[in-house]
Design a protein around this motif. Structure first.
Motif, short mmCIF file in Angstrom:
data_model
loop_
_atom_site.label_atom_id
_atom_site.label_comp_id
_atom_site.label_asym_id
_atom_site.label_seq_id
_atom_site.Cartn_x
_atom_site.Cartn_y
_atom_site.Cartn_z
N THR A 1 0.83 -1.20 0.00
CA THR A 1 0.00 0.00 0.00
C THR A 1 0.86 1.25 0.00
O THR A 1 0.57 2.23 -0.71
N GLN B 1 -7.54 4.11 -1.60
CA GLN B 1 -6.62 3.65 -0.56
C GLN B 1 -7.05 4.20 0.80
O GLN B 1 -7.03 3.47 1.81
N GLN C 1 -9.50 2.33 2.44
CA GLN C 1 -8.99 1.00 2.79
C GLN C 1 -9.50 -0.09 1.85
O GLN C 1 -9.62 -1.25 2.23
N TYR D 1 -7.91 -1.63 -0.66
CA TYR D 1 -6.56 -1.73 -1.22
C TYR D 1 -6.52 -2.52 -2.53
O TYR D 1 -5.85 -2.11 -3.47
#
Length: 428
Positions: free
Chosen positions: A29, A76, A79, A81
């Motif tokens: 990430t 992102q 969350q 991802y």
């Protein structure tokens, strides 16, 4: 200026990062955030430059990358991802291929970057094979028809060179960052391995102590009881030995308490439940608990109760005070005295446990709270211990934002000090 840049770099890298995110996913990430974040100002710049130079379709593609990059960072942040990474692969493959074919701007090098990033990001073999096939096919397509003129006006050689350099720099930054984090991860793993090795040595030491210092008294008691049952020892003789057995059982109980407490802390970690607690009441309870031990040595305990409250887990405080007083008794000679007093400032309470026993030299004192190896020392009356007491005291005080230290002189005695945060009522 440098600190400002570093803070911005860390803020960008940690968009959407949570504490419960697995280590490898966290690093993936962060790489996504950095590569996209570095690309955003470039996409904006070239979108404006290309619009100014009349390359409107190329400008639209640049702004599409800008919007796509922002969308990725927002994804992102929320969350999501895997969705963000999928968008990265699809958007970049499509637009870089189109730009390379239509304008000959050198962005086909970014398809190879995209290929490497895909291999790093994903573990699903079929998806990797699909994306790899698409990116390689697009790259070969661009290079295969490179002899044909572009459908639109080509960009300058300087722009091509700049795009290639940007691609290589992005590729290098992403891989170097990932490599750097992998090295950090390896160091962290090595540190954990070292800690596990030290823990295994500690366990081996404990097993040795259990085998000798704990099993031996039990064997003595059992053999004596067998002699009584066989009438080799009269009840009167056994009664004379009972005081010795009582002392051994007390030592066994103390050692087992420390072993069980330490084992629990190693298995589940030390969980603190701090609350307002009276160390005076805890100390009086511990003095009463160890009464048989200090009375057997005819030791005088000097302690004046006080009213201060501290903010600490009461069970942890009890373990700390029990071990400090037990050690003071263990290393005191008969008919000596132990003094427990306190002092305070605005934020902390200091409790001191002072004995006039055997004391320690400087080498012993320096290694009390730093030595990884557990050292068991017999007391003045051959009392046995596991060497875990002070280790537990330090671990529990560290977890409760307290501290412990000692002063000592060989043949004079020792004083152990603990600092504990005072209870601060709300609004005080």
């Amino acid at each position: 200026m440098i600190s400002f840049i570093l803070r911005g770099w860390n803020a960008l890298a940690n968009i959407g990062i949570t504490d419960d995110l697995p280590f490898l996913e966290k690093k993936k990430t962060q790489v996504t955030n950095l590569v996209v974040g570095i690309g955003l100002p470039l996409f904006l710049y070239f979108g404006i430059v290309n619009a100014w130079n009349g390359l409107h379709l190329l400008s639209v593609m640049n702004f599409s990358l800008l919007v796509g990059g922002i969308l990725i960072l927002v994804t992102q942040f929320r969350q999501k991802y895997y969705l963000a990474r999928f968008i990265v692969v699809i958007v970049t493959t499509t637009i870089f291929t189109a730009q390379s074919l239509l304008f000959r701007n050198g962005n086909e090098i970014l398809l190879l970057v995209n290929l490497i990033v895909t291999i790093i990001y994903y573990s699903e073999k079929r998806f990797i094979a699909f994306i790899t096939t698409v990116n390689v096919a697009c790259y070969l397509w661009v290079k295969y028809i490179s002899f044909q003129p572009p459908m639109f006006e080509t960009v300058s050689d300087g722009r091509v060179l700049f795009n290639v350099l940007c691609g290589l720099i992005s590729f290098t930054v992403a891989l170097q960052y990932f490599k750097f984090e992998q090295l950090n991860n390896q160091q962290a793993i090595q540190q954990k391995n070292d800690e596990l090795e030290a823990l295994n040595k500690t366990k081996e030491k404990l097993f040795s102590i259990i085998a000798h210092d704990l099993r031996s008294p039990i064997a003595q008691i059992k053999s004596t009881l067998d002699l009584v049952n066989r009438d080799f020892i009269s009840k009167e003789e056994f009664h004379e030995l009972s005081h010795h057995f009582t002392k051994q059982i007390d030592q066994l109980q103390d050692n087992m308490n420390n072993l069980l407490t330490w084992s629990q802390s190693q298995l589940n970690g030390i969980v603190t439940k701090p609350q307002a607690v009276s160390p005076s009441l805890i100390t009086k309870e511990v003095i009463e608990l160890l009464k048989q031990q200090w009375q057997a040595k005819e030791i005088q305990i000097q302690f004046e109760p006080f009213d201060d409250l501290v903010w600490m887990d009461p069970d942890h405080l009890k373990v700390v005070m029990r071990n400090l007083l037990s050690n003071a008794i263990k290393f005191s000679k008969k008919k000596h005295s132990i003094v427990i007093n306190h002092s305070r400032n605005n934020k902390e309470l200091t409790i001191a446990v002072r004995d006039t026993g055997v004391g320690m030299d400087q080498k012993q004192l320096d290694s009390l709270f730093t030595a990884e190896e557990i050292i068991s020392t017999h007391g003045t009356d051959k009392e046995r211990g596991t060497g875990l007491g002070l280790k537990l005291c330090k671990e529990f005080l560290d977890k409760n934002k307290g501290e412990i230290w000692a002063i000592s002189e060989k043949g004079i005695g020792s004083t152990f000090f603990i600092n504990i945060p005072l209870y601060q009522p709300i609004g005080s």
